[in-house]
Design a protein around this motif. Structure first.
Motif, PDB file in Angstrom:
ATOM      1  N   SER A 130       0.835  -1.204   0.000  1.00 46.77           N
ATOM      2  CA  SER A 130       0.000   0.000   0.000  1.00 46.77           C
ATOM      3  C   SER A 130       0.866   1.249   0.000  1.00 46.77           C
ATOM      4  CB  SER A 130      -0.911   0.012   1.228  1.00 46.77           C
ATOM      5  OG  SER A 130      -1.797  -1.084   1.228  1.00 46.77           O
ATOM      6  N   ASN A 133       2.538   1.729  -3.466  1.00 47.39           N
ATOM      7  CA  ASN A 133       1.636   2.295  -4.472  1.00 47.39           C
ATOM      8  C   ASN A 133       1.317   3.754  -4.178  1.00 47.39           C
ATOM      9  OD1 ASN A 133       1.442   0.059  -6.160  1.00 47.39           O
ATOM     10  ND2 ASN A 133      -0.207  -0.851  -4.947  1.00 47.39           N
ATOM     11  N   VAL A 151      -7.506   2.554 -13.265  1.00 48.66           N
ATOM     12  CA  VAL A 151      -7.466   1.242 -12.623  1.00 48.66           C
ATOM     13  C   VAL A 151      -8.508   0.350 -13.289  1.00 48.66           C
ATOM     14  CG1 VAL A 151      -6.774   2.232 -10.403  1.00 48.66           C
ATOM     15  CG2 VAL A 151      -9.195   1.842 -10.881  1.00 48.66           C
ATOM     16  N   ALA A 155     -10.276  -3.648  -9.012  1.00 41.69           N
ATOM     17  CA  ALA A 155      -8.871  -3.659  -8.601  1.00 41.69           C
ATOM     18  C   ALA A 155      -8.741  -3.612  -7.082  1.00 41.69           C
ATOM     19  CB  ALA A 155      -8.153  -2.465  -9.206  1.00 41.69           C
ATOM     20  N   HIS A 157      -5.414  -2.187  -4.669  1.00 42.99           N
ATOM     21  CA  HIS A 157      -4.046  -1.658  -4.672  1.00 42.99           C
ATOM     22  C   HIS A 157      -3.593  -1.129  -3.325  1.00 42.99           C
ATOM     23  CE1 HIS A 157      -3.586  -2.256  -8.945  1.00 42.99           C
ATOM     24  NE2 HIS A 157      -4.685  -1.566  -9.185  1.00 42.99           N
ATOM     25  N   THR A 163      -4.641   4.878  -2.109  1.00 40.00           N
ATOM     26  CA  THR A 163      -4.722   3.561  -2.750  1.00 40.00           C
ATOM     27  C   THR A 163      -6.065   2.884  -2.517  1.00 40.00           C
ATOM     28  OG1 THR A 163      -3.631   2.499  -0.851  1.00 40.00           O
ATOM     29  CG2 THR A 163      -2.225   3.223  -2.668  1.00 40.00           C
ATOM     30  N   SER A 167      -9.013   1.210  -5.270  1.00 43.42           N
ATOM     31  CA  SER A 167      -9.305  -0.206  -5.025  1.00 43.42           C
ATOM     32  C   SER A 167     -10.805  -0.443  -5.037  1.00 43.42           C
ATOM     33  CB  SER A 167      -8.696  -0.644  -3.685  1.00 43.42           C
ATOM     34  OG  SER A 167      -7.291  -0.468  -3.710  1.00 43.42           O
ATOM     35  N   ILE A 221      -2.334   2.059 -13.312  1.00 46.60           N
ATOM     36  CA  ILE A 221      -1.823   1.050 -12.380  1.00 46.60           C
ATOM     37  C   ILE A 221      -2.604  -0.237 -12.565  1.00 46.60           C
ATOM     38  CG2 ILE A 221      -3.250   2.091 -10.552  1.00 46.60           C
ATOM     39  CD1 ILE A 221      -1.359   0.836  -8.495  1.00 46.60           C
ATOM     40  N   ASP A 223      -2.449  -4.571 -11.442  1.00 48.22           N
ATOM     41  CA  ASP A 223      -1.890  -5.835 -10.978  1.00 48.22           C
ATOM     42  C   ASP A 223      -1.687  -6.662 -12.241  1.00 48.22           C
ATOM     43  OD1 ASP A 223      -1.703  -8.530 -10.309  1.00 48.22           O
ATOM     44  OD2 ASP A 223      -3.448  -8.544  -9.017  1.00 48.22           O
ATOM     45  N   ASP A 256       1.834  -3.271 -10.608  1.00 53.07           N
ATOM     46  CA  ASP A 256       1.682  -3.719  -9.227  1.00 53.07           C
ATOM     47  C   ASP A 256       2.014  -5.201  -9.175  1.00 53.07           C
ATOM     48  OD1 ASP A 256       0.748  -4.653  -6.766  1.00 53.07           O
ATOM     49  OD2 ASP A 256      -0.921  -3.234  -6.699  1.00 53.07           O
ATOM     50  N   SER A 283       5.704  -1.836  -8.176  1.00 52.76           N
ATOM     51  CA  SER A 283       5.523  -1.908  -6.724  1.00 52.76           C
ATOM     52  C   SER A 283       5.612  -3.350  -6.252  1.00 52.76           C
ATOM     53  CB  SER A 283       4.185  -1.290  -6.314  1.00 52.76           C
ATOM     54  OG  SER A 283       3.104  -1.900  -6.988  1.00 52.76           O
TER      55      SER A 283
END
Length: 440
Positions: A130, A133, A151, A155, A157, A163, A167, A221, A223, A256, A283
């Motif tokens: 966290s 990011n 994002v 997501a 993050h 963050t 998310s 960003i 993942d 990520d 990250s």
């Protein structure tokens, strides 16, 4: 009991039942509720009381072993003796921060950076993904002059304010922030004409939406295996076009790697390498310290220039001497034990076994996806995604002392992410337990 809405789409988070709990564990649940408050969640309808771990196993208060098919935090195995010894040795010698000269942090930084493409030549240390990011967002704002973030629509993050607003899977109480623009995950259903082109077009569209609101792009960003969205990995290479698109729009690409990194996907050390792209920032988090809180941000030197000229960075515990020693040993264990190759071989056997089982249970088990030891299985009922059935399977496995979770926006996708030493014998044990649950 199905997962809680939205919160359960990230992990299976249940209101604990009391039916199978011992009086002692019922008392623990009551103490936990009293002391920790209402925002915490427990796994499983009947919570699990664990007291120690070893390798791919966790043990309860009665000494029963539980097969861990979920915890990537202990990536080289719970309580790996070399990692534990490195932690104890350094903690008994020196535990201080990065404002003093110390060989350990530099030795680790150089060894870590050697696993990345040469363009990624700096690393900054934090305690959590966290934080990494969050730091990346600060740097992106300084480097681009923009504030907009792109994002995916389920997501995850991080848990800082910035963050958490990136998310979507946390839930509507926090996300999204006014400068966050969510786009559909890279699935065949969302982009039937082509995932690479469709996802890049969505990035371009989000940038246009920003500008309509008077904002400029700061970063995209993702993942790199899109785990909270349901684990979407293919086709390899599709992210390269989106990375080029966000750069053309004036933003940066942040990969990520908190979940896919450190050899989990089997074919490479980092998830972004499956896509033949070099991010602007990467990250790192959970598996970096095998349970010890250490994380970081790897980046291109030119990205940090503006931020470094105008701001100081200091993190009291980020990159401390103990964290460096632990993280170094984790990296050495991954290399010495050949865990990247092991993840590829064992993961392939795992995926094959799941597909064979799915062929026998097409009414319940849908598509199997994965790379290395990161796998997902769609759960169906009546041909449609079913979070309720996924919840029953997760809890049925729990009753057989096998631990997994579920993911995806509908909470209907089994998420399998065991420690990297997971063996083919462990795969067979999991498949047998899953077959029993399906038969029941």
């Amino acid at each position: 009991m199905p997962p809680s809405p939205r919160i359960g789409s990230m992990v299976n988070a249940y209101t604990p039942g009391q039916g199978h709990l011992s009086p002692q564990d019922q008392a623990l649940v009551a103490r936990r509720t009293q002391a920790l408050g209402p925002a915490y969640r427990l796994f499983y309808e009947t919570p699990v009381h664990l007291v120690r771990g070893q390798g791919v196993w966790l043990y309860d208060a009665q000494g029963n072993p539980w097969l861990d098919c979920y915890n990537n935090v202990a990536c080289v195995g719970h309580c790996h003796p070399r990692v534990v010894e490195a932690l104890a040795r350094q903690a008994s010698t020196l535990a201080t921060h990065t404002r003093y000269l110390h060989d350990g942090i530099l030795d680790y930084a150089e060894k870590l950076l050697a696993t990345f493409p040469a363009e990624l030549a700096h690393v900054m240390f934090t305690c959590t993904g966290s934080e990494a990011n969050d730091l990346a967002y600060r740097i992106a704002r300084a480097a681009t002059g923009g504030t907009g973030v792109i994002v995916t629509d389920n997501a995850y993050h991080g848990v800082t304010l910035a963050t958490a607003q990136m998310s979507m899977s946390i839930g509507p109480a926090v996300a999204p922030g006014p400068e966050v623009f969510a786009i559909p995950a890279p699935t065949p259903a969302n982009y039937p004409a082509g995932i690479a082109e469709g996802f890049a077009a969505a990035v371009r569209g989000a940038c246009a939406a920003m500008r309509e609101k008077g904002l400029r792009p700061a970063m995209l960003i993702v993942d790199t295996v899109f785990s909270s969205d349901g684990l979407w990995l293919d086709p390899p290479g599709f992210l390269a076009l989106s990375a080029a698109t966000i750069r053309a729009e004036g933003g940066l690409f942040l990969a990520d790697e908190v979940q896919p990194g450190f050899a989990r996907t089997g074919g490479s050390m980092w998830g972004f390498q499956r896509h033949g792209v070099v991010p602007d920032m990467v990250s790192l988090g959970k598996p970096m310290g095998n349970g010890y809180p250490v994380a970081g941000l790897v980046l291109r030197p030119e990205v940090i220039t503006e931020f470094g000229a105008k701001a100081r960075y200091f993190n009291t515990f980020g990159g401390n001497a103990v964290a460096a020693a632990v993280a170094m040993e984790v990296l050495r264990v991954i290399e010495d034990e050949g865990l990247m190759h092991h993840a590829a071989v064992t993961g392939a056997a795992f995926a094959e076994g799941l597909r064979k089982l799915a062929a026998r249970h097409p009414e319940t088990l849908g598509e199997v996806r994965g790379a290395g030891l990161f796998l997902a299985v769609e759960i169906l009922e009546g041909g449609a995604p079913s979070a309720a059935t996924a919840g029953r399977i997760v809890n049925g496995l729990r009753d057989r002392r096998v631990l997994i979770s579920a993911t995806g926006p509908e909470g209907h996708i089994l998420k399998l992410r065991p420690p990297l030493p997971f063996s083919t014998a462990n795969v067979d044990q999991f498949l047998s337990a899953l077959a029993e649950v399906l038969a029941a």
